[in-house]
Design a protein around this motif. Structure first.
Motif: not given
Length: 933
Positions: A63-90
Motif C-alpha cells: 500500500e501507499l501512504d497519504g502522500n502516495n509514497t511506499s513504506h518500502a521504497p526500495y522493494l517498490r522500485a524492485i517490483l516496478e523495475n527489476n523483478g516479479s511480484w504477487g501474493i503468497s496464499h498461506t
C-alpha cells in the motif's frame, strides 16, 4: 457400575473420541522413501538470498501512504523495475513454524507440531536448506534450529539472538531485525581473514536466510496499523537494500544471485494470527535477480479482491502462488533437488529462462510429487486386503507410465507448452491421489467413532432412567441371557481384532473399532430398562411426547448455532428472561423475577459486542475494578450492619485482603498499560503483584466461610482479581454480570422447586456447603431438572463465547497477558489465555454446584443429563467436521468439535473443582476454629 468407575469410563471414552479426530483428520501426511529429483539443466543462479519478514501483511507492504509514497521504497522500485511480484496464499494455522515449513520444505504441516509449540520437529522432513551445499541463517531461536536439526550432515549454520530479546514490551522490537542485518554484514567482513569461509561462500547451491521477527513483534505489541509497525517495514526495506548492495559488491556483480522476500503469515488488525482471515493468509512475495522475470506490463487483470487499484499496481502483472510453491521455485533457481515432501507446483511465470529449462523443471516437479503418491499407494496396498483395496483410478500404473512417456516425448519434440500442461495435470492428479490414500480409512474410522458415540449416549440415558427416576421396575435378567449376550459381543470383538490384525492396522485403529462393542454390550444389558421406558412413553399423550422432543431438539440446535453465531446466545438469554413469565413463577417472586430479567438482558448485550482484544479499552477495566470494590464494600457494610454471627475477625481479614487484591489488580492494569505505551517495558513490581495475585486467588476462597453466598462471593472476588489482570476491555465487566445472574439463578431455582411442590424452600442465607453432602435423602429426577441442566450447559457456552469466539485462534489478544509477561513464550501465554477463558467457566460451575445441593439432587444425576446434552452436541459437530472448502471452514469445523469434546471432559473435572472450592475450608489456626463455633 459404581460412581468412580463410571466417571473413569466416561473420561476414557471421551478422551478416545477427542483423540480420534486427530487420527482421522490430522495424521501426518508425510511419507519417506522417495528418491531426490533434480532438473538436469544448469541453474540460472549460484546462490539464493531468502528474506522472511515474519508477520508482514501483503497490504502493509504494497500500500501507499497519504502522500502516495511506499513504506518500502526500495522493494517498490524492485517490483516496478527489476523483478516479479504477487501474493503468497498461506494456510491455517497461520503460525510461524508451519509458515516456514511451507516456504522452505514445500508442504503444509500437520497439527502434531502444535504439541511442540511449533518449534521442534515432530516428523523428520527434507527442505531446500538440507538439499543446498551450504546454508547460513540469521534470526530467531524459535525458527532457525528446526531446519538445522532436520538437515543431514553439517552444512546448515545458524546465528540466533537470545529468546529474551523477543519482548513485546521492549522499547523497539525493530532492533531484532537490525541485529540480523548487522550480523550478516560482520559475517561477510570476516571473510577477509578467513579463506575457508570465503571459498565456501563462493560455491554453487548456497542459501543465505534472514528471518526478520521485528515486524511480527511490533504488530503484536502495537497493532499492524501503528506507526511502530510501519516504521519497522521501512527499516527492513533499508536493511534489504544494504544487504543486496553488499552482496552484489562481494560477488563482483556476477549476476548469479537470486533474491526472495516474503512472509510466513500476516496479522489481524488487532495484532494476532493463527486463523484463516485474509489479513493473516495474504502475504507478499517479491522475487528478483538471477533467473527471475522482469516486471510484465499488462492492460488489465482480474482478481476477486480490489487491492490492485488501492496499491496502484494495476499495470504490473500480479503472480499469485500458494505458499508451498516457493520451495520448488527456490530449488529451481539454484539447481538443488526439490524437497522430497514438497507438494508445491513450480510457478513458471517467475522464471526468466528458456522454454526447455521450464519444461524440464516442471517435469522434475511432476516426478517428485508422483514419487510421494507411489510410496503412499504402496503403503496403503500393503496394509489392506487385496479384495478390499480400491486404487485411485485416474493414476493407475499404466496411466502413470503413459503420462511420463508422453511428457518426455513432448520435450524431445520441443513441444514445451504441451509438456508443461501435461506436467501440471499430473501434479494435480498425484496430489488428489495423495489426499485419497491419506484419507482412505476416514469413513470406516468415522463410522466406528459415531457408533461408539451413540452407544455411550444411549447408555448414559439408560443409567439416568434406571437410577434417578421411578420410570422403571427392577428386573433380574437370567444368567443364560447374560452369558449369551457376552458371548455374542466377545465374538464380534474377536472378528474385528482378526480383521485389523491381518491388515496390520495401527494400534489406535483397534481402540476406535473395538470401543463400540463394550459400550453397546452395556446398553443391551439394560434391555429391560428400554422396554419399561418405551411402555411408559406410550402411555403419555403423543402431543406431550412430541412437544418435549421438539423443545429438546430446538434447545440443542440453539447451543450448536451459538458456536457459529454468537448472537444466538443473545436470543437464548432473552428467552431465559421471559421464562418466569411463561411458567407463572413471577407471581410468587416478583422482585427476584425483575432482577433475573434485568441481568439476563444485561448479559445478552455481551455476545453482540465485537470480539475481545480488537480495541483495547483500559478505562473500562479500571471501571470494572472500581465497581467490584464498590460491591464488596457494600457487602461488607451489610454484613457488619446485620452483626452477622457467621462472620468473625479472620473472615473479615480474608475479605479485606481480597478487596486489596482487586485494588492492586486495578492499579497494575492501569500502570502496566501506561508503561508499555511509553515503551518502558513491564515494571518488575507489577509482574510480582500479578503472579502473587494469580497464586493467591486459588487459595483465598478456601479460607472463607462455607455459607453459600459468602463462599460464592469469595470465589468471585478472588477470580475477579486475576481476571482484571488478563482483561483489555469490556470483558472485565463480564464475570460481574455473569455472577450476578448466577446468584439470582440459585434463588430462581428455589422458587421453581416450591412452584412444582418438589421440596420445601431452604433458607439460603444460612445454607452451608460443608453440610450439604450430609443430605442422605436425595429426591428423584423431575422433568424440570432437564431444564436445569440445559440452563447450565447454556451458561457454560455463554461463559465461553460471551466475550469472543474462542474457537478461532486469532481472537486471542497477546496484550491480555502483558501484566504477567511480555517476552514471547507460546505455552506460558497460551496457559494464561486458557485461564482467562476458564474463570467464567468456574463461576458457572460453582453456581451449578449450589443449585444441585439446594434443590436436593445428587451431583451425579444432574451431571448425567449435562453429559447427554453435551454428547449430543459433540456428535452433531463430529458430523459437521469437513476437510474441504476454505481453510477457515475446515479449521473452524475441527476446532468446534475439539472445543465441545474438551468441554465435556473439562466439565467432568470442573465438577470436582467446584465441589472442592465450595465445600472445603482451610483453618489456619485453632483460634479460627474456636471463634467459628
Amino acid at each position: 457400575m459404581g460412581i468412580p468407575v463410571f466417571i473413569l469410563a466416561g473420561l476414557l471414552v471421551h478422551f478416545v473420541f477427542l483423540v480420534s479426530i486427530f487420527d482421522i483428520y490430522f495424521s501426518s501426511p508425510l511419507v519417506h522413501g522417495m528418491t531426490p529429483q533434480q532438473t538436469p539443466l544448469p541453474p540460472p543462479a549460484k546462490r539464493l538470498v531468502l528474506f522472511v519478514a515474519d508477520g508482514l501483511r501483503a497490504d502493509s507492504l504494497y500500500e501507499l501512504d497519504g502522500n502516495n509514497t511506499s513504506h518500502a521504497p526500495y522493494l517498490r522500485a524492485i517490483l516496478e523495475n527489476n523483478g516479479s511480484w504477487g501474493i503468497s496464499h498461506t494456510r491455517v494455522p497461520t503460525e510461524s513454524r508451519p509458515g516456514h515449513v511451507a516456504l522452505i520444505a514445500g508442504f503444509y504441516e500437520d497439527v502434531s507440531a502444535v504439541a511442540k509449540g511449533w518449534k521442534e520437529n515432530p516428523v523428520e522432513f527434507d527442505s531446500v536448506f538440507n538439499e543446498s551445499k551450504y546454508t547460513w541463517s540469521w534470526g530467531s531461536p524459535d525458527i532457525l534450529p528446526m531446519f538445522a536439526k532436520g538437515a543431514t550432515g553439517d552444512h546448515v549454520y545458524t546465528f540466533c539472538y537470545t529468546a529474551e530479546s523477543e519482548d513485546f514490551g521492549a522499547q523497539d522490537a525493530s532492533k531484532l531485525d537490525t541485529w540480523v542485518f548487522d550480523h550478516v554484514k560482520s559475517f561477510f567482513n570476516s571473510t577477509r581473514s578467513n579463506q575457508t569461509l570465503f571459498s565456501a561462500l563462493n560455491e554453487e547451491k548456497v542459501v543465505l536466510f534472514m528471518h526478520l521477527l521485528g515486524i511480527d513483534t511490533n504488530g503484536h505489541a502495537h497493532r499492524p496499523n501503528s506507526r511502530e509497525y510501519k516504521e519497522n517495514i521501512r527499516k527492513v526495506d533499508e536493511g534489504v537494500k544494504e544487504i543486496a548492495s553488499m552482496l552484489e559488491s562481494f560477488y563482483g556483480n556476477d549476476g548469479k544471485t537470486a533474491f526472495i522476500l516474503t512472509s510466513d503469515h500476516g496479522m489481524t488488525d488487532w495484532g494476532s494470527h493463527g486463523a484463516g482471515h485474509p489479513s493473516e493468509t495474504l502475504t507478499p512475495l517479491i522475487v528478483w535477480g538471477a533467473g527471475v522475470n522482469y516486471p510484465q506490463k499488462v492492460t488489465s487483470q482480474f482478481f476477486e479482491d480490489n487491492f490492485l487499484k488501492e496499491w496502484k499496481l494495476e499495470n504490473l502483472k500480479r503472480l499469485d502462488v500458494n505458499q508451498a510453491d516457493i520451495a520448488p521455485l527456490m530449488a529451481s533457481l539454484i539447481g538443488v533437488p526439490f524437497p522430497l515432501n514438497s507438494v508445491g507446483t513450480l510457478p513458471l511465470e517467475y522464471l526468466n529462462n528458456s522454454a526447455h529449462f521450464k519444461a524440464e523443471s516442471m517435469f522434475t516437479n511432476a516426478v517428485q510429487v508422483l514419487e510421494q503418491f507411489k510410496v503412499k499407494m504402496n503403503q496403503k496396498k500393503a496394509t489392506t486386503l487385496s479384495f478390499l483395496f480400491t486404487p485411485f483410478k485416474p493414476l493407475s500404473d499404466s496411466e502413470q507410465i503413459n503420462f511420463l512417456k508422453k511428457t518426455r516425448l513432448y520435450i524431445q519434440q520441443q513441444k514445451y507448452d504441451e509438456a508443461v500442461s501435461l506436467c501440471k495435470t499430473l501434479i494435480n492428479l498425484a496430489l488428489e491421489g495423495l489426499s485419497y490414500y491419506h484419507t482412505y480409512d476416514r469413513l470406516f474410522l468415522g463410522l466406528s467413532i459415531a457408533m461408539g458415540f451413540m452407544g455411550w449416549t444411549t447408555y448414559v440415558i439408560l443409567v439416568i432412567v434406571k437410577t434417578h427416576t421411578n420410570l422403571t421396575k427392577a428386573v433380574q435378567s437370567s444368567n443364560k441371557e447374560s452369558a449369551a449376550l457376552l458371548c455374542g459381543f466377545t465374538f464380534v470383538g474377536m472378528m474385528i481384532t482378526f480383521f485389523l490384525l491381518i491388515q496390520t492396522s495401527p494400534w489406535t485403529y483397534y481402540i476406535y473399532c473395538l470401543l463400540p462393542a463394550p459400550v453397546w454390550y452395556a446398553v443391551m444389558r439394560e434391555l429391560h430398562v428400554i422396554q419399561n421406558l418405551t411402555a411408559n412413553l406410550r402411555s403419555l399423550p403423543i402431543s406431550q411426547s412430541l412437544g418435549f422432543i421438539l423443545i429438546s431438539i430446538l434447545g440443542i440446535e440453539i447451543l450448536v448455532f451459538s458456536f457459529f453465531y454468537r448472537a444466538t446466545l443473545t436470543v437464548g438469554l432473552l428467552v431465559f428472561a421471559g421464562w418466569p413469565v411463561i411458567t407463572q413463577l413471577w407471581v410468587q417472586a416478583k422482585t427476584t423475577t425483575l432482577i433475573w430479567t434485568v441481568l439476563c438482558a444485561l448479559l445478552a448485550v455481551f455476545p453482540l459486542m465485537p470480539v475481545v482484544g480488537r480495541e483495547p479499552n483500559i478505562p473500562l477495566v479500571i471501571a470494572a475494578g472500581l465497581l467490584t470494590l464498590l460491591i464488596s464494600g457494600f457487602s461488607l457494610a451489610l454484613s457488619c450492619k446485620s452483626e452477622n454471627k457467621y462472620r468473625n475477625n479472620e473472615d473479615m481479614k480474608v475479605h479485606f485482603y481480597q478487596m486489596l487484591s482487586i485494588a492492586l489488580s486495578t492499579y497494575v492494569v492501569s500502570n502496566t498499560h501506561n508503561s508499555l505505551k511509553n515503551k518502558q517495558g513491564l515494571p518488575v513490581f507489577n509482574q510480582i503483584i500479578s503472579w502473587t495475585t494469580l497464586v493467591s486467588s486459588s487459595v483465598l476462597p478456601l479460607l472463607s466461610p462455607t455459607f453459600l453466598f459468602q463462599r460464592l462471593f469469595s470465589i468471585l472476588l478472588s477470580l475477579m482479581a486475576t481476571y482484571l489482570l488478563l482483561s483489555t476491555g469490556y470483558e472485565a465487566l463480564f464475570p460481574l454480570v455473569l455472577s450476578g445472574l448466577m446468584f439470582v439463578w440459585i434463588h430462581m431455582e428455589q422458587e421453581a422447586l416450591q412452584h412444582y411442590g418438589l421440596s420445601l424452600k431452604p433458607k439460603l442465607a444460612v445454607f452451608n456447603f460443608a453440610y450439604a453432602t450430609d443430605i442422605t435423602q436425595f429426591r428423584q429426577l423431575h422433568l424440570d431438572d432437564i431444564r436445569r441442566s440445559f440452563f447450565f450447559v447454556f451458561f457454560i457456552v455463554t461463559a465461553f463465547f460471551g466475550t469472543g469466539n474462542i474457537a478461532s485462534v486469532n481472537s486471542f489478544d497477546p496484550a491480555s497477558v502483558y501484566c504477567f509477561l511480555t517476552v514471547f513464550s507460546p505455552f506460558m501465554m497460551g496457559g494464561l489465555l486458557v485461564l482467562k477463558v476458564v474463570i467464567p467457566f468456574i463461576l458457572v460451575s460453582c453456581a451449578f454446584e449450589a443449585v444441585q445441593v439446594t434443590t436436593q439432587l445428587s451431583s451425579k444425576s444432574l451431571f448425567l443429563i449435562v453429559l447427554v446434552i453435551s454428547d449430543i452436541m459433540a456428535l452433531h459437530f463430529f458430523f459437521l467436521v469437513k476437510d474441504y472448502g476454505s481453510w477457515l471452514e475446515i479449521g473452524t469445523s475441527i476446532s468446534h468439535y475439539v472445543l465441545v469434546m474438551s468441554l465435556t471432559i473439562f466439565m467432568m473435572l470442573m465438577n470436582g473443582l467446584a465441589q472442592l472450592l465450595t465445600t472445603k475450608r482451610l483453618d489456619l489456626s485453632r483460634r479460627t476454629k474456636h471463634h467459628a463455633t
